[in-house]
Design an enzyme around this catalytic site. Sequence first.
Site, PDB file in Angstrom:
ATOM      1  N   GLY A   1       0.831  -1.204   0.000  1.00  0.00           N
ATOM      2  CA  GLY A   1       0.000   0.000   0.000  1.00  0.00           C
ATOM      3  C   GLY A   1       0.862   1.248   0.000  1.00  0.00           C
ATOM      4  N   GLY A   2       0.328   2.293   0.619  1.00  0.00           N
ATOM      5  CA  GLY A   2       1.060   3.558   0.678  1.00  0.00           C
ATOM      6  C   GLY A   2       2.357   3.446   1.450  1.00  0.00           C
TER       7      GLY A   2
ATOM      8  N   GLY B   1      23.942  16.047 -27.961  1.00  0.00           N
ATOM      9  CA  GLY B   1      23.360  16.425 -26.677  1.00  0.00           C
ATOM     10  C   GLY B   1      23.904  15.572 -25.547  1.00  0.00           C
ATOM     11  N   ALA B   2      24.232  14.327 -25.861  1.00  0.00           N
ATOM     12  CA  ALA B   2      24.739  13.447 -24.805  1.00  0.00           C
ATOM     13  C   ALA B   2      26.136  13.867 -24.373  1.00  0.00           C
ATOM     14  CB  ALA B   2      24.730  11.998 -25.290  1.00  0.00           C
TER      15      ALA B   2
HETATM   16  C1  HXC Z   1      -3.543  -5.221  10.817  1.00  0.00           C
HETATM   17  C2  HXC Z   1      -2.450  -6.956   9.829  1.00  0.00           C
HETATM   18  C3  HXC Z   1      -2.225  -6.186   8.665  1.00  0.00           C
HETATM   19  C4  HXC Z   1      -2.719  -4.859   8.647  1.00  0.00           C
HETATM   20  C5  HXC Z   1      -1.348  -8.110   8.372  1.00  0.00           C
HETATM   21  N1  HXC Z   1      -1.898  -8.140   9.587  1.00  0.00           N
HETATM   22  N2  HXC Z   1      -1.545  -6.931   7.775  1.00  0.00           N
HETATM   23  N3  HXC Z   1      -3.091  -6.470  10.892  1.00  0.00           N
HETATM   24  N4  HXC Z   1      -3.354  -4.428   9.751  1.00  0.00           N
HETATM   25  N5  HXC Z   1      -2.526  -4.050   7.608  1.00  0.00           N
HETATM   26  C6  HXC Z   1      -1.915  -9.228  10.543  1.00  0.00           C
HETATM   27  C7  HXC Z   1      -2.773 -10.399  10.091  1.00  0.00           C
HETATM   28  O1  HXC Z   1      -4.112 -10.185  10.418  1.00  0.00           O
HETATM   29  C8  HXC Z   1      -2.163 -11.524  10.885  1.00  0.00           C
HETATM   30  O2  HXC Z   1      -2.654 -11.443  12.196  1.00  0.00           O
HETATM   31  C9  HXC Z   1      -0.701 -11.163  10.923  1.00  0.00           C
HETATM   32  O3  HXC Z   1      -0.620  -9.773  10.652  1.00  0.00           O
HETATM   33  C10 HXC Z   1       0.122 -11.887   9.894  1.00  0.00           C
HETATM   34  O4  HXC Z   1      -0.520 -11.747   8.642  1.00  0.00           O
HETATM   35  P1  HXC Z   1      -0.757 -12.979   7.661  1.00  0.00           P
HETATM   36  O5  HXC Z   1      -1.739 -12.520   6.644  1.00  0.00           O
HETATM   37  O6  HXC Z   1      -1.097 -14.194   8.459  1.00  0.00           O
HETATM   38  O7  HXC Z   1       0.677 -13.173   7.040  1.00  0.00           O
HETATM   39  P2  HXC Z   1       1.094 -13.540   5.564  1.00  0.00           P
HETATM   40  O8  HXC Z   1       0.307 -14.706   5.079  1.00  0.00           O
HETATM   41  O9  HXC Z   1       2.567 -13.660   5.563  1.00  0.00           O
HETATM   42  O10 HXC Z   1       0.658 -12.283   4.664  1.00  0.00           O
HETATM   43  C11 HXC Z   1       1.234 -11.031   4.906  1.00  0.00           C
HETATM   44  C12 HXC Z   1       0.536  -9.945   4.085  1.00  0.00           C
HETATM   45  C13 HXC Z   1      -0.997 -10.004   4.352  1.00  0.00           C
HETATM   46  C14 HXC Z   1       0.825 -10.182   2.596  1.00  0.00           C
HETATM   47  C15 HXC Z   1       1.143  -8.612   4.464  1.00  0.00           C
HETATM   48  O11 HXC Z   1      -1.195  -9.992   5.746  1.00  0.00           O
HETATM   49  C16 HXC Z   1      -1.696  -8.847   3.750  1.00  0.00           C
HETATM   50  O12 HXC Z   1      -1.970  -8.859   2.528  1.00  0.00           O
HETATM   51  N6  HXC Z   1      -2.000  -7.848   4.577  1.00  0.00           N
HETATM   52  C17 HXC Z   1      -2.649  -6.643   4.091  1.00  0.00           C
HETATM   53  C18 HXC Z   1      -1.675  -5.848   3.258  1.00  0.00           C
HETATM   54  C19 HXC Z   1      -2.239  -4.568   2.756  1.00  0.00           C
HETATM   55  O13 HXC Z   1      -3.109  -4.542   1.880  1.00  0.00           O
HETATM   56  N7  HXC Z   1      -1.811  -3.491   3.364  1.00  0.00           N
HETATM   57  C20 HXC Z   1      -2.221  -2.207   2.920  1.00  0.00           C
HETATM   58  C21 HXC Z   1      -3.010  -1.611   4.005  1.00  0.00           C
HETATM   59  S1  HXC Z   1      -3.451  -0.040   3.435  1.00  0.00           S
HETATM   60  P3  HXC Z   1      -2.922 -12.718  13.126  1.00  0.00           P
HETATM   61  O14 HXC Z   1      -3.610 -12.171  14.314  1.00  0.00           O
HETATM   62  O15 HXC Z   1      -3.721 -13.677  12.334  1.00  0.00           O
HETATM   63  O16 HXC Z   1      -1.579 -13.219  13.437  1.00  0.00           O
HETATM   64  C22 HXC Z   1      -2.051   0.882   3.584  1.00  0.00           C
HETATM   65  C23 HXC Z   1      -2.240   2.285   3.169  1.00  0.00           C
HETATM   66  C24 HXC Z   1      -1.121   3.110   3.701  1.00  0.00           C
HETATM   67  O17 HXC Z   1      -1.048   0.476   4.000  1.00  0.00           O
HETATM   68  C25 HXC Z   1      -1.275   4.481   3.172  1.00  0.00           C
HETATM   69  C26 HXC Z   1      -0.175   5.354   3.602  1.00  0.00           C
HETATM   70  C27 HXC Z   1      -0.296   6.722   3.023  1.00  0.00           C
END
Ligand code: HXC
Length: 545
Positions: free
Chosen positions: A198-199, A433-434
């Site tokens: 994500g971000g 130019g390069a």
């Molecule tokens: C809260 C999270 C989390 C999140 C993972 N976990 N991402 N908890 N917020 N963003 C937690 C899971 O629920 C899980 O908890 C533990 O972390 C491990 O995750 P798993 O999914 O079991 O691990 P894995 O299979 O290795 O997969 C990892 C992952 C996946 C690929 C990162 O978790 C995932 O796709 N997460 C979401 C990623 C995402 O879309 N992030 C973007 C968010 S938006 P438990 O309790 O089961 O152990 C963003 C915007 C930012 O970031 C903007 C900034 C400007």
Amino acid sequence: MPDITKHDPVVGSEPKINGKLISQRTLQQTPPAVKRLREIKGKALAGGPPEKIAAQREKGKLTARERITYLTDDNSFREIGLLRETRCTDFGIKDMHIKGDGVITGFATIDGRRVAIFSEDFTQLGGSLGRTHAQKIACLMRLARKARTPIIGILDSGGARIQEGVDSLDGYGEIFSENVKCSGIIPQISIVLGPCAGGAVYSPALTDFIFMVKGISRMFVTGPGVLKTATGQNIDFETLGGTAAHSSVSGVCHFEANSEQDCFRQVRELLNYLPSSRWENPSKVSTNDPENRPVQMMERICNVDSRKPYRMHHVIWWLADDNKFLEVHHSFAKNCVIGFIRLGGSSIGVVANNPAEKSGALDINSSDKIARFIRFCNNFNIPLLTLVDVPGFLPGMEQEHGGIIRHGAKILYAYCEATVPKVTLILRKAYGGAYIAMNSKMMNSDLNFALPSAEIAVMGPSGAINTLYSKQIREAKPEERDALCAKLTKEYSDKFASPYQTASTGSIDSIIEPSQSRQFLIEAFKMLEGKRVPGEHPVSGNIPL
Ligand code: HXC
């Protein structure tokens, strides 16, 4: 496996005072307050639950604390913010009492130099970033900026913590803001050792260098799941945002490593070339490599047909102290080469064309790669050496419509703006130019040299005669056309395809003996050591290009 307790003298190690073991009796007399501190810290230092640590290992990853241990000097890490917890009360996460809130922050030394460092802990809530987690990182960045030390971030996180809603998004905003305040002031290094989604990817993207490790690092704005829903495309994590994709295709990653250990070795090597802040010079390193070591390789370049390719890396290795070259962006925009060497012990940033790829022509990606590197070096007092063998800007509709004018201009801007010592050596082709773009004399370069094999002209011979004599060539009898072209080409080459015309105008300061290149360059940079250009340009950050 490292001893994770060694960072904290109050936990795990044999208790000693002034090197003497403390007796059991004295221990029993430990004040309750100290005992309580040890207990609390002991629990906090353990990280996430054992099954999460086991899962981390199964993925071939070290824990957040182990990473700090391997990267930093023995027993040098001092943690801050270990006991901070989230203030969010939703979804019951407050009751989990996660000490440190999924990120370890503190300062340490690497090869004796002070650095600030944070490491996200995937075993705690997936290393996700909540408000407290973000505040810890931002606070460390402020500390690093005030203390003028490099900051290193180890990222392994699921991104914005979903349970904390907009608070976690604001956390990223705070970090981005700190990234920009640090930009060009202290070196910022990101090590991505897990997901970065994500971000969240934009904090590393705002830093100076990104390291990734094959098989475990992933960076993407939109993951495979959302991509499938939005576009129907089926693509796995590795193909979408793995180390190979970002090292060679997107150019997001500057250094790729085979393992975490290999990655930490590369980080240490990089730091070695850098100062701790823009107010310092990089340290000098003594060498036994003679400054007057002849570089026979350069004579070979002079002998090679100017259309024949060769890898510029060989030239750089031969010129550098102890033949050491730390290349940045090895697999991206391979038609140019950038990185760090030492010459006579001093840290130098090298920018070079690479005739082995696209004949060394400049294009969109190489322009971005070169321009940002120049600006980094300029911010951190690292002199620039430019090695030229370039036939021009890459022609084609793809380049024109892709914005080669806009991207190529970044090189011009960066070189003209840079006030660090700048030295150029033209090896073979330097056309159009390069030629100008590759730190030519009139772009505020300090010293410009050429080998006798240099060809400096507005364009290459065939393009030139076809432009200048198109009518004569068209009107010549078919059987005489080849001979006419050969004659015109020779005349043009004799006049322009050499460095002598350019040397006579002063656009080249010296045509040098190829084998003496190393000595010449070392002496040129020594001459420029005292260079100061006060107030010519305002201080700039290192904006991503
Ligand atoms: C809260 C999270 C989390 C999140 C993972 N976990 N991402 N908890 N917020 N963003 C937690 C899971 O629920 C899980 O908890 C533990 O972390 C491990 O995750 P798993 O999914 O079991 O691990 P894995 O299979 O290795 O997969 C990892 C992952 C996946 C690929 C990162 O978790 C995932 O796709 N997460 C979401 C990623 C995402 O879309 N992030 C973007 C968010 S938006 P438990 O309790 O089961 O152990 C963003 C915007 C930012 O970031 C903007 C900034 C400007």
